[in-house]
Design a protein around this motif. Structure first.
Motif, PDB file in Angstrom:
ATOM      1  N   LEU A  21      45.009   0.894  36.180  1.00  0.00           N
ATOM      2  CA  LEU A  21      44.379   2.009  35.481  1.00  0.00           C
ATOM      3  C   LEU A  21      45.108   2.414  34.206  1.00  0.00           C
ATOM      4  N   ALA A  22      46.411   2.113  34.156  1.00  0.00           N
ATOM      5  CA  ALA A  22      47.245   2.682  33.102  1.00  0.00           C
ATOM      6  C   ALA A  22      46.788   2.271  31.710  1.00  0.00           C
ATOM      7  N   GLY A  23      46.392   3.242  30.933  1.00  0.00           N
ATOM      8  CA  GLY A  23      46.138   3.032  29.523  1.00  0.00           C
ATOM      9  C   GLY A  23      44.970   2.138  29.170  1.00  0.00           C
ATOM     10  N   GLY A  58      40.765 -17.472  50.406  1.00  0.00           N
ATOM     11  CA  GLY A  58      41.975 -17.304  51.191  1.00  0.00           C
ATOM     12  C   GLY A  58      42.488 -15.884  51.148  1.00  0.00           C
ATOM     13  N   ASP A  59      43.720 -15.708  51.590  1.00  0.00           N
ATOM     14  CA  ASP A  59      44.325 -14.381  51.688  1.00  0.00           C
ATOM     15  C   ASP A  59      44.435 -13.693  50.331  1.00  0.00           C
ATOM     16  N   ARG A  60      44.783 -14.443  49.308  1.00  0.00           N
ATOM     17  CA  ARG A  60      44.951 -13.841  47.971  1.00  0.00           C
ATOM     18  C   ARG A  60      43.623 -13.274  47.467  1.00  0.00           C
ATOM     19  N   ARG A  61      42.566 -14.052  47.627  1.00  0.00           N
ATOM     20  CA  ARG A  61      41.248 -13.579  47.192  1.00  0.00           C
ATOM     21  C   ARG A  61      40.815 -12.363  47.999  1.00  0.00           C
ATOM     22  N   GLN A  67      40.911  -4.687  47.405  1.00  0.00           N
ATOM     23  CA  GLN A  67      41.461  -3.632  46.560  1.00  0.00           C
ATOM     24  C   GLN A  67      40.452  -3.181  45.508  1.00  0.00           C
ATOM     25  N   ALA A  68      39.716  -4.130  44.933  1.00  0.00           N
ATOM     26  CA  ALA A  68      38.697  -3.754  43.954  1.00  0.00           C
ATOM     27  C   ALA A  68      37.599  -2.921  44.606  1.00  0.00           C
ATOM     28  N   ARG A 351      41.487  -6.223  36.592  1.00  0.00           N
ATOM     29  CA  ARG A 351      42.927  -6.450  36.718  1.00  0.00           C
ATOM     30  C   ARG A 351      43.326  -6.633  38.177  1.00  0.00           C
ATOM     31  N   LEU A 352      42.650  -5.940  39.070  1.00  0.00           N
ATOM     32  CA  LEU A 352      42.931  -6.138  40.490  1.00  0.00           C
ATOM     33  C   LEU A 352      42.459  -7.510  40.961  1.00  0.00           C
ATOM     34  N   LEU A 353      41.304  -7.948  40.479  1.00  0.00           N
ATOM     35  CA  LEU A 353      40.766  -9.251  40.878  1.00  0.00           C
ATOM     36  C   LEU A 353      41.560 -10.396  40.263  1.00  0.00           C
TER      37      LEU A 353
END
Length: 441
Positions: A21-23, A58-61, A67-68, A351-353
């Protein structure tokens, strides 16, 4: 197999959320709201809404996607998500079972293998009206990339990310062998000659290249480089003579020992990343999707890099690695559409994705995400995408119904030739008959 679970609104990793979120400016004048829903849906959805979401990966996705979605729920507190995810193996079987049973997810991931088929079976939500009036904002999505989500002039999928067919090579191995690296723009003949030299330089311990005779991505780009296409509407777009040329080209490559044994090639034909010969140490180069480079890199200690497939880069096109699509019968189409728009255009969500699915579809979001990339293999993937954006040609229509079967038939034909169970002419004739039948059914 991960079980279905709700994505609660609290509990988002605070550091990653604040970093996202920053900026940063938010597209479309701020975080999405549900204002603009139709009166019918507003009346029906004035209480809590839970959407089911299904994807492979996988886990990363999974972590990035959840989170998104949590970020979306923080901005739209009445909407929560019940997520299910699994590996690609068996994904479409499970999705088909859900669709047949009348209980498909509201929002799901799909690729071009089945996009046209699912659209033709009226499973996919028609997103055209929402794209037309801006509720799905595609202004920052390259026109050719957005077009690749259209079937019969209807938008039925929104690219979750952009990828390209890539030649992944073992840079460390080539340095040890004192051999040059492959380059974008080299012809197919130059590439196979290069691969044969690498094989000889290794003392025949490592083959220069994976045998791509059964790889539809390679065949498609080879055809486009000669002015043909994989498909023309709901038919094959090439002749038996062109396919025979392709098979005979790879027979010459095998004769020159540019490729490994048939047994090793069949092992890699599964598509499983851990079996790709560039990471098992059996070849100096393999064919993959560009967004798979970081995962392939995690499977080997040697340094990998990537360039475009051989032939003219103009044969490439902005390609969706996968799409977000909605179920036609969802009770909450406006919410589904709003979530797709959020995942596509919101910078913080982007950015989260990250780049796990490939480069963000929105160029504006992509610029922020790529600026944050620190992983070396992800940087290389992004650089290749930028290079091909400037060189690629126009997008074809997504593959028609029957594409999945055609892919399998091509692998079968190539394996029958490599295994000397049939000659190239016989395998070509059989493929053309069976593939046309699959497309016509």
């Amino acid at each position: 197999m991960p079980a279905a679970q709700s994505v609660p609104r609290p509990g988002l990793d605070r550091r990653r959320l604040l970093g996202a979120l920053a900026g940063l400016p938010l597209l479309g004048g701020g975080l999405p709201s549900l204002a603009g829903c139709s009166p019918e849906e507003t009346a029906a959805d004035d209480g809590p809404v839970e959407l089911s979401v299904f994807w492979w990966g996988g886990d990363r996705r999974a972590a990035a996607t959840e989170q998104a979605l949590r970020l979306y729920s923080q901005q739209n507190p009445r909407v929560s998500f019940r997520v299910t995810w699994q590996g690609l193996s068996g994904y479409y079987d499970r999705l088909a079972t859900q669709a047949t049973g009348g209980n498909p997810p509201d929002l799901f991931q799909i690729d071009d293998t089945l996009l046209a088929e699912y659209a033709g079976r009226d499973i996919l939500l028609d997103l055209s009206p929402y794209a037309a009036d801006g509720r799905i904002d595609l202004r920052e999505v390259p026109a050719q990339l957005a077009r690749y989500g259209q079937v019969d002039e209807r938008t039925v999928g929104v690219p979750a990310a952009q990828t390209s067919a890539a030649l992944v090579f073992n840079r460390a191995l080539l340095r040890r062998l004192d051999q040059p690296e492959p380059r974008t723009g080299m012809s197919w003949k130059e590439y196979v000659a290069w691969a044969a030299r690498v094989t000889r330089a290794s003392g025949n311990r490592v083959a220069g290249t994976m045998d791509a005779s059964g790889d539809y991505r390679a065949l498609w780009l080879w055809l486009r480089g000669q002015g043909s296409e994989m498909y023309r509407g709901r038919q094959l777009g090439f002749s038996s003579a062109e396919l025979l040329d392709w098979f005979e080209f790879w027979e010459v490559a095998r004769f020159s020992r540019a490729t490994p044994s048939a047994a090793l090639v069949e092992q890699a034909d599964s598509g499983e990343l851990a079996r790709q010969l560039v990471v098992t140490g059996h070849t100096a180069a393999s064919f993959a999707w560009s967004h798979q480079l970081p995962e392939l890199q995690r499977l080997t200690d040697d340094e990998l890099a990537a360039v475009a497939l051989p032939g003219t880069p103009a044969a490439q096109w902005p390609r969706a690695s996968m799409y977000w699509a909605g179920f036609q019968g969802t009770r909450h189409p406006e919410v589904v559409v709003n979530v797709i728009d959020f995942l596509t255009t919101n910078v913080a969500a982007g950015r989260l994705l990250g780049v796990e699915r490939g480069l963000n579809a929105s160029k504006q979001v992509r610029s922020f995400v790529v600026a944050d990339v620190t992983d070396r293999s992800e940087k290389r993937m992004a650089a290749l995408g930028t290079e091909l954006d400037e060189l690629a040609g126009p997008s074809p229509a997504p593959p028609p119904k029957g594409h999945a079967k055609v892919r399998t038939l091509l692998i079968d034909a190539a394996e029958s030739i490599r295994g000397k169970r049939s000659g190239a002419r016989t395998a070509t004739s059989r493929f053309m008959a069976q593939a046309n039948a699959a497309l016509a059914s």
